[in-house]
Design a protein around this motif. Structure first.
Motif, PDB file in Angstrom:
ATOM      1  N   SER A 248      11.395  -1.802 -10.494  1.00 20.24           N
ATOM      2  CA  SER A 248      12.369  -2.430  -9.587  1.00 20.24           C
ATOM      3  C   SER A 248      11.724  -3.560  -8.786  1.00 20.24           C
ATOM      4  CB  SER A 248      12.978  -1.384  -8.640  1.00 20.24           C
ATOM      5  OG  SER A 248      13.644  -0.380  -9.359  1.00 20.24           O
ATOM      6  N   LEU A 249      10.936  -4.380  -9.494  1.00 21.69           N
ATOM      7  CA  LEU A 249      10.249  -5.507  -8.867  1.00 21.69           C
ATOM      8  C   LEU A 249      10.523  -6.778  -9.663  1.00 21.69           C
ATOM      9  CD1 LEU A 249       6.774  -3.830  -8.173  1.00 21.69           C
ATOM     10  CD2 LEU A 249       8.572  -4.244  -6.503  1.00 21.69           C
ATOM     11  N   GLU A 253       6.738 -12.015  -8.839  1.00 17.44           N
ATOM     12  CA  GLU A 253       6.027 -11.586  -7.647  1.00 17.44           C
ATOM     13  C   GLU A 253       4.900 -10.624  -7.988  1.00 17.44           C
ATOM     14  OE1 GLU A 253       8.894  -9.889  -5.059  1.00 17.44           O
ATOM     15  OE2 GLU A 253       9.960 -11.778  -4.685  1.00 17.44           O
ATOM     16  N   SER A 260      -2.400  -2.831  -4.806  1.00 17.26           N
ATOM     17  CA  SER A 260      -2.191  -2.210  -3.494  1.00 17.26           C
ATOM     18  C   SER A 260      -1.137  -2.933  -2.671  1.00 17.26           C
ATOM     19  CB  SER A 260      -3.515  -2.177  -2.722  1.00 17.26           C
ATOM     20  OG  SER A 260      -4.045  -3.493  -2.587  1.00 17.26           O
ATOM     21  N   GLU A 261      -0.812  -4.189  -3.031  1.00 14.69           N
ATOM     22  CA  GLU A 261       0.181  -4.953  -2.279  1.00 14.69           C
ATOM     23  C   GLU A 261       1.606  -4.707  -2.769  1.00 14.69           C
ATOM     24  OE1 GLU A 261      -1.058  -8.952  -2.798  1.00 14.69           O
ATOM     25  OE2 GLU A 261      -2.825  -8.789  -1.506  1.00 14.69           O
ATOM     26  N   LEU A 262       1.772  -4.052  -3.916  1.00 13.60           N
ATOM     27  CA  LEU A 262       3.099  -3.822  -4.475  1.00 13.60           C
ATOM     28  C   LEU A 262       3.792  -2.693  -3.725  1.00 13.60           C
ATOM     29  CD1 LEU A 262       2.230  -4.039  -8.281  1.00 13.60           C
ATOM     30  CD2 LEU A 262       3.052  -5.860  -6.775  1.00 13.60           C
ATOM     31  N   ASP A 263       5.101  -2.790  -3.644  1.00 16.82           N
ATOM     32  CA  ASP A 263       5.900  -1.782  -2.950  1.00 16.82           C
ATOM     33  C   ASP A 263       6.143  -0.609  -3.901  1.00 16.82           C
ATOM     34  OD1 ASP A 263       7.451  -0.442  -1.161  1.00 16.82           O
ATOM     35  OD2 ASP A 263       9.267  -1.635  -1.510  1.00 16.82           O
ATOM     36  N   LEU A 264       5.086   0.222  -4.058  1.00 10.62           N
ATOM     37  CA  LEU A 264       5.137   1.355  -4.978  1.00 10.62           C
ATOM     38  C   LEU A 264       4.660   2.611  -4.255  1.00 10.62           C
ATOM     39  CD1 LEU A 264       3.564  -0.293  -8.170  1.00 10.62           C
ATOM     40  CD2 LEU A 264       5.991   0.127  -7.740  1.00 10.62           C
ATOM     41  N   VAL A 269       0.297   3.845  -7.150  1.00 13.65           N
ATOM     42  CA  VAL A 269      -0.727   2.824  -6.881  1.00 13.65           C
ATOM     43  C   VAL A 269      -2.107   3.367  -7.236  1.00 13.65           C
ATOM     44  CG1 VAL A 269      -1.866   1.493  -5.069  1.00 13.65           C
ATOM     45  CG2 VAL A 269       0.631   1.651  -5.122  1.00 13.65           C
ATOM     46  N   THR A 284       9.296   7.078  -8.714  1.00 17.66           N
ATOM     47  CA  THR A 284       9.636   6.000  -7.799  1.00 17.66           C
ATOM     48  C   THR A 284      10.928   6.401  -7.083  1.00 17.66           C
ATOM     49  OG1 THR A 284      10.916   4.778  -9.462  1.00 17.66           O
ATOM     50  CG2 THR A 284       8.551   4.330  -9.340  1.00 17.66           C
ATOM     51  N   ASP A 285      11.529   5.475  -6.386  1.00 16.05           N
ATOM     52  CA  ASP A 285      12.747   5.826  -5.651  1.00 16.05           C
ATOM     53  C   ASP A 285      13.893   6.240  -6.563  1.00 16.05           C
ATOM     54  OD1 ASP A 285      11.545   5.409  -3.256  1.00 16.05           O
ATOM     55  OD2 ASP A 285      12.290   3.363  -3.002  1.00 16.05           O
TER      56      ASP A 285
END
Length: 525
Positions: A248-249, A253, A260-264, A269, A284-285
């Protein structure tokens, strides 16, 4: 030439074509530089000769002894030795001192003395020219000699073109050696660059490289599996469309960003940062992902790791339904086994002549089983949920745990139309399983289930009389959390995921035991 190029150049590898092109470029640059240097050297040599003859002529013309000798009775007697000495010291090919009319008083060839000077003269100014005289073509300067205000003669000196050409030849020889060395050095460096390119391109031709890139790009966009390439420093260098969808990215980006910067989720991670992961399940969500990570090396070079992601969301849901059906089948098997035992009991009672007791026993058991079935079917209109409840009740009964429906359980069809039955099975099945696990070893184990349509949607509550839950409930729905040992901790994580996917909430509480309350929005959402 065209036929040769069309026939053979397509067979050449990219490295070879670049090598040939670079050789041509290097040769052109070196030869062009050599030609310019030769031209410049010729011009500078001629300019130097001109400057030299002008300087010698002016210096000699400025000598008072020369002016005095020109008005003497025999100018040649004193001027010829002077001209020979200066010519030898200055390095010029001839020095001619003449009368204002151009009659020679000196010359390298004494037989030429007394004869007219061959060349142009100007009594007013210094004259520099290239002229063919008695010694051949030469660069010469002619300077007037003054005694007081009177012009008494002229001094001419020169350097033959033959001498200038010899000097230029020496410079050109050095230039050719330098150009040859530059060409050899350029060729050697080009060969090294070619060898490096050949290693990187594996000797493939441009068409093959282009075709491979097109196939590579097409495959990356076509496969449904997610693919990530992670550099040794943890930076994502490639993210295909499948991975972007599963995570879902936005792939734009993701590429170039640190893992470590990814919204996971933190667990995912951590898995992406490892070098070897095999078939790990991560949540994941809104998805269940099967993750594999393999390290990639090329010789001694560490290229990072390849990450593959597979979507197991539907498979996990189907597995939940399958477990429910299996539980339902197991409950039917158990009921069949129990029915056989009861039937044998009834038959034995009849054989013993105790007919009334046999009828009473059979009626009581039938009434108990029918009452449970009627309650579930009457309250829950969704066949899958009804089968799940009957199956879980029978399975729990075999373990000595009583699973009951609360009196206010009632679900209408309009609520379930907007909810995925597989998610409902995941939520309810895992909550019941956890509750049964919690109370299985306790006295009087009991699990109460409530499923009720509300004005806001659907309410699911599972309560047990077990030991309860920890005060800190923030970690309950994280994958891996469990009060049991072994590979557990997935059930509540799946519950949390399914609830979030539908925009619902989960509340955890209870004074005596644990109570899980799930609220899912209905049609009004």
């Amino acid at each position: 030439m065209s036929r040769y190029r069309n026939r053979f150049s397509p067979r050449w590898s990219l490295a070879r074509q670049l090598f040939v092109l670079q050789i041509f470029v290097v040769a052109f640059v070196v030869l062009a530089g050599a030609a310019l240097a030769w031209y410049d050297a010729g011009r500078r040599t001629e300019d130097a000769a001109r400057d030299k003859v002008v300087a010698v002529a002016r210096t000699l013309a400025a000598q008072p002894a020369v002016a005095d000798a020109l008005v003497a009775p025999d100018p040649t007697a004193s001027l010829q030795p002077l001209a020979d000495r200066v010519r030898a010291e200055a390095g010029v090919d001839f020095i001619t001192i003449m009368s204002p009319q151009g009659i020679r008083y000196t010359h390298p060839d004494p037989s030429r003395i007394g004869k007219p000077f061959r060349g142009n003269i100007d009594p007013e100014r210094t004259l520099v020219e290239t002229y063919t005289g008695t010694l051949g073509p030469s660069v010469r300067a002619v300077v007037p000699v003054h005694r007081g205000s009177q012009m008494v003669g002229l001094v001419a000196d020169g350097i033959t073109v033959r001498v200038i050409t010899a000097e230029l030849s020496r410079q050109v020889t050095v230039l050719v050696l330098v150009a040859g060395g530059a060409l050899l050095l350029g060729g050697a460096l080009t060969y090294l660059v070619n060898a490096r390119i050949r290693r990187h391109t594996h000797g493939m031709r441009p068409a093959e490289l282009s075709r491979m890139y097109e196939y590579h790009d097409a495959i990356l966009h076509a496969v449904r599996e997610g693919l990530l390439l992670v550099a040794p420093d943890g930076r994502v260098t490639l993210c295909n469309d499948g991975a972007a969808v599963l995570l879902s990215l936005d792939s734009a980006e993701v590429e170039g960003a640190q893992v470590s910067e990814l919204d996971l989720p933190p667990s995912l991670v951590d898995a992406l940062g490892r070098r070897a992961v095999r078939d790990e399940v991560h949540l994941t969500d809104d998805r269940v992902l099967l993750v594999n990570v393999s390290a990639v090396r090329s010789g001694d070079r560490d290229l990072g790791s390849v990450v593959t992601l597979r979507d197991h969301t539907e498979l996990q849901a189907l597995s939940g339904e399958l477990d429910s059906m299996r539980g339902f089948a197991e409950s039917l098997r158990s009921q069949a086994h129990e029915s056989a035992n009861r039937l044998h009991t009834v038959v034995s009672l009849i054989e013993l002549g105790r007919t009334e007791e046999a009828v009473g026993f059979a009626t009581a058991e039938l009434d108990l089983a029918q009452r449970l079935t009627d309650q579930v079917v009457g309250s829950v209109g969704e066949p899958v949920l009804a089968a799940l409840l009957l199956g879980k009740s029978a399975e729990a009964g075999e373990r000595g745990v009583e699973v009951v429906l609360s009196e206010d359980t009632e679900v209408d069809d309009t609520t379930l139309e907007h909810l995925d039955s597989r998610d409902l099975v995941t939520i309810l099945g895992n909550l019941i399983d956890n509750a049964v696990e919690a109370v299985a070893d306790r006295p009087g184990p009991r699990v109460e289930v409530t499923i009720r349509s509300t004005s806001d949607g659907l309410l699911i509550r599972v309560a047990d009389n077990g030991p309860g839950v920890p005060a800190d409930t923030s970690e309950l729905f994280r994958r891996g959390w469990s009060t049991k040992s072994g590979d557990r901790g997935l059930g509540l994580a799946l519950v949390g995921q399914s609830v979030r996917r539908h925009g619902g909430t989960v509340d955890v509480g209870g004074d005596d035991g644990a109570v899980f309350t799930v609220r899912l929005p209905g049609a009004s959402r």
